[in-house]
Structure formats: structure tokens, C-alpha cells
Write an enzyme that holds these catalytic residues in place. Structure first.
Site, mmCIF file in Angstrom:
data_model
loop_
_atom_site.group_PDB
_atom_site.id
_atom_site.type_symbol
_atom_site.label_atom_id
_atom_site.label_comp_id
_atom_site.label_asym_id
_atom_site.label_seq_id
_atom_site.Cartn_x
_atom_site.Cartn_y
_atom_site.Cartn_z
ATOM 1 N N HIS A 189 -11.868 6.143 -5.572
ATOM 2 C CA HIS A 189 -11.851 4.756 -5.104
ATOM 3 C C HIS A 189 -13.245 4.228 -4.760
ATOM 4 O O HIS A 189 -13.684 3.204 -5.272
ATOM 5 C CB HIS A 189 -10.977 4.643 -3.847
ATOM 6 C CG HIS A 189 -9.619 5.222 -3.983
ATOM 7 N ND1 HIS A 189 -8.547 4.553 -4.555
ATOM 8 C CD2 HIS A 189 -9.135 6.442 -3.626
ATOM 9 C CE1 HIS A 189 -7.486 5.315 -4.532
ATOM 10 N NE2 HIS A 189 -7.796 6.470 -3.977
ATOM 11 N N ASP B 218 -16.380 7.070 5.382
ATOM 12 C CA ASP B 218 -15.628 8.071 6.161
ATOM 13 C C ASP B 218 -15.395 9.297 5.276
ATOM 14 O O ASP B 218 -14.253 9.621 4.925
ATOM 15 C CB ASP B 218 -14.298 7.502 6.676
ATOM 16 C CG ASP B 218 -13.366 7.008 5.572
ATOM 17 O OD1 ASP B 218 -12.145 6.999 5.808
ATOM 18 O OD2 ASP B 218 -13.849 6.660 4.476
ATOM 19 N N ASN C 36 -1.062 2.487 -0.721
ATOM 20 C CA ASN C 36 -0.990 3.955 -0.826
ATOM 21 C C ASN C 36 -0.596 4.589 0.511
ATOM 22 O O ASN C 36 0.070 5.625 0.551
ATOM 23 C CB ASN C 36 -2.299 4.556 -1.362
ATOM 24 C CG ASN C 36 -3.501 4.231 -0.487
ATOM 25 O OD1 ASN C 36 -3.384 3.523 0.522
ATOM 26 N ND2 ASN C 36 -4.675 4.729 -0.870
#
Ligand code: PIR
Ligand code: CA
Length: 312
Positions: free
Chosen positions: A239, A9, A158
Site C-alpha cells: 500500500h 507506522d 480492509n
């Protein structure tokens, strides 16, 4: 090389994962699929195609998938990735046409076209497409080599105090993915928060001097500013490339077997990955990542960017 499908994404760190998958000689990127998450499906798909053009990634099918989670509404993350989902650099015009299939169909077709165990799935966004593919064609859950996903966390989240964004964005999809027969390795925030694009790292990237290197640097400039402003990080964690790095060199990331459960019903805990590290190592197929060799990660990452720059 390991044959993979990257479901993403984009997303600044998704773009860096694409650079690693494309540039690394240890990876054969068979297909790219997009899913709504960081931004809307239209925006992340536009971004994926622009990133591919910038990195000279052609001839690899890109297919769009789900435009919202299985249950509930899409909630995007403009604070970190901006209104376009890839704020910062100017975006190149896409070169290759978008594949006409839904992401789930491209995943199924690609896995069934290869030998059992040959293709691994690397989801680095919400797991909606992976869940849909598993429900549409359950045979892939026995045929995929392994699922190595960026998502979840043993410790703090998060998006909420206990939930990481990709899992939180579609917990039902995550529940399906963790519950299917395939081997799942969860690369969570405990590890990815150690992949920090420090000034020293960014100087090494800048020194490469190529177009792709400049593009990565411009992305890190925006992403780093957003991370500083909204999450108080002095350097931004990338990440998604950690999941790709695990397939390049598993010794770079310490993992252990552990049962992983996704919270669906908790008022304060929905989207939490409950990882059971107690007692003797249990049986089962799930693994959780616990540590990262950051120096080794950046060596591999920067080498991949250099290789793209040389070709592209
Ligand atoms: N604040 C924030 C929100 C979402 C993400 C995206 N979700 C995952 C990290 O939670 C990565 O895949 C990244 O693309 C990163 C930061
Ligand atoms: Ca992502």
C-alpha cells in the site's frame, strides 16, 4: 526532486515506502516521523530506525509522535505485521540517534524552514501526527505543497467492510486532515490493492542480489504469508509506496477531484471515507486515486531498491 516528509507506522509496506523515498532520485526525503498504528509507537519507531540503518539512510531526522489516536484506544494490527510490527527479517541496530522533538514539532519545523509549497507531507499511517501538527501550527496548512496520504477507500475497506485501517485507527485525526485548507490526495485501497508483489516481482527483487534487496524479500516473505492467511490474497499489496510513487510520477496514478467525508458516528461505518463520485466534477481541493499503472510502479520501485543496494 520533490521534498517530502514521510509519516509512517512500519509496518512492512511502510518499510518499502521508505526504500522508494530513499532510493528514488525524484524524491528528497527531508524527515521521517512515526505514529502508533500497525504496532505500538515504541515498536514502529524501533522498526523505522532499523530500516533506516539497513537502507543506509543516515542524516535524515527521525522523530516519534503520537502513541495513540486522538480519541479512544490504540488497536494494533499484529495479524499482518506480527508482534514486532516487522516480523520476518532480522533487524539491524539503529545508527542515528532519535530526534528529540515530537513528530508534530519536526513536521512544523521542517515545513516552516522551507518555502511555501516546497514540502509535501506523505502520511502512510494513522493521521494523528498530521492532525496534531495542523492544530499546533495552523500556518502549515497553507504552506505545505500537498498532502498525499495512503488511506481510505472508495469501495470496500480492509479493517471493516467499509473502513480502511489508517483512517479507522484515528477517524477524528482524518476528519481534521481532510477538513484543513491544504490539498489532499487520497491513495486508497482501490489503487493499492493493484500494487501486488507477485512471484514475478519478487524474483526481480531477489535478482538484484544486494543486502537491501534481500531485506525487502525477507519482509515480503512474512507479509505475503500473513496476507494469504488472514486476507486470502495470493500476492500481498504494498500500500504505502503507492503514495510516494504518486509524487515521483503522478501520471502513474489516475485521480479525480471528489468531496471526501470521514464517518465518525456510524455504528457500522465509523472510519469510512465517503467519496462522492456523483455528478459533474465539483470544486474543492480533495482528489481521490482511482487506478494504478502497476508495471510502471514496479519499474520505479525496483529501480529504487537497486539504487540503495548500489550505495548502501
Ligand atoms: N491488514 C492490514 C492492516 C494495516 C495495514 C497498514 N495500514 C495501511 C493499509 O490499510 C498501510 O499503511 C499498512 O501499513 C495493512 C494491512
Ligand atoms: Ca502504514
Amino acid at each position: 526532486p520533490r521534498k517530502i516528509i514521510l509519516d509512517c507506522d512500519p509496518g512492512h509496506d511502510d518499510a518499502i515506502a521508505l526504500a522508494l523515498a530513499h532510493g528514488s532520485p525524484a524524491i528528497d526525503l527531508l524527515a521521517v516521523t512515526t505514529v502508533a498504528g500497525n504496532q505500538t509507537l515504541a515498536k514502529v519507531t524501533r522498526n523505522a530506525r532499523a530500516i533506516a540503518a539497513t537502507f543506509g539512510l543516515t542524516g535524515v531526522p527521525i522523530a516519534a509522535g503520537a502513541d495513540r489516536p486522538l480519541v479512544g484506544d490504540l488497536i494494533v494490527a499484529p495479524d499482518i505485521h506480527g508482534e514486532t510490527g516487522l516480523d520476518g527479517p532480522a533487524l539491524a541496530e539503529p545508527t542515528d540517534p532519535l530526534d528529540a522533538r515530537h513528530a508534530a514539532e519536526l513536521i512544523i519545523d521542517t515545513v516552516l524552514a522551507h518555502q511555501p509549497g516546497e514540502v509535501s507531507l506523505v502520511p502512510v499511517g494513522p493521521l494523528t501526527n498530521i492532525a496534531l501538527a495542523a492544530r499546533l501550527e495552523p500556518r502549515i496548512t497553507e504552506r505545505v505543497g500537498e498532502v498525499v496520504l495512503m488511506g481510505g477507500a472508495v469501495g470496500p475497506g480492509n479493517r471493516t467492510p467499509v473502513a480502511e485501517f489508517n483512517i479507522w485507527a484515528d477517524p477524528e485525526a482524518a476528519h481534521i486532515v481532510f477538513g484543513a485548507p491544504w490539498r489532499v490526495t487520497m491513495i486508497g485501497l482501490d489503487v493499492t490493492h493493484r500494487a501486488l508483489a507477485t512471484p514475478q516481482v519478487r524474483e526481480r527483487i531477489r535478482a538484484l542480489g544486494s543486502g537491501p534487496a534481500r531485506f525487502v524479500e525477507e519482509m515480503l516473505a512474512f507479509y505475503g504469508g500473513a496476507y494469504r492467511t488472514h486476507q486470502g490474497f495470493s500476492a500481498p499489496p504494498v500500500h504505502d509506496p503507492c503514495a510516494v510513487a504518486y509524487l515521483i510520477d503522478p501520471t502513474m496514478i489516475a485521480t479525480r477531484r471528489a468531496p471526501i467525508t470521514v464517518e465518525l458516528a456510524g455504528a457500522a461505518t465509523r472510519g469510512m471515507t465517503v467519496v462522492d463520485l456523483r455528478g459533474p466534477t465539483p470544486a474543492g481541493r480533495h482528489r481521490v486515486a482511482l487506478d494504478l499503472d502497476a508495471d510502471r510502479f514496479w519499474d520505479v520501485m525496483i529501480d529504487a531498491i537497486a539504487r540503495i543496494g548500489a550505495d548502501g
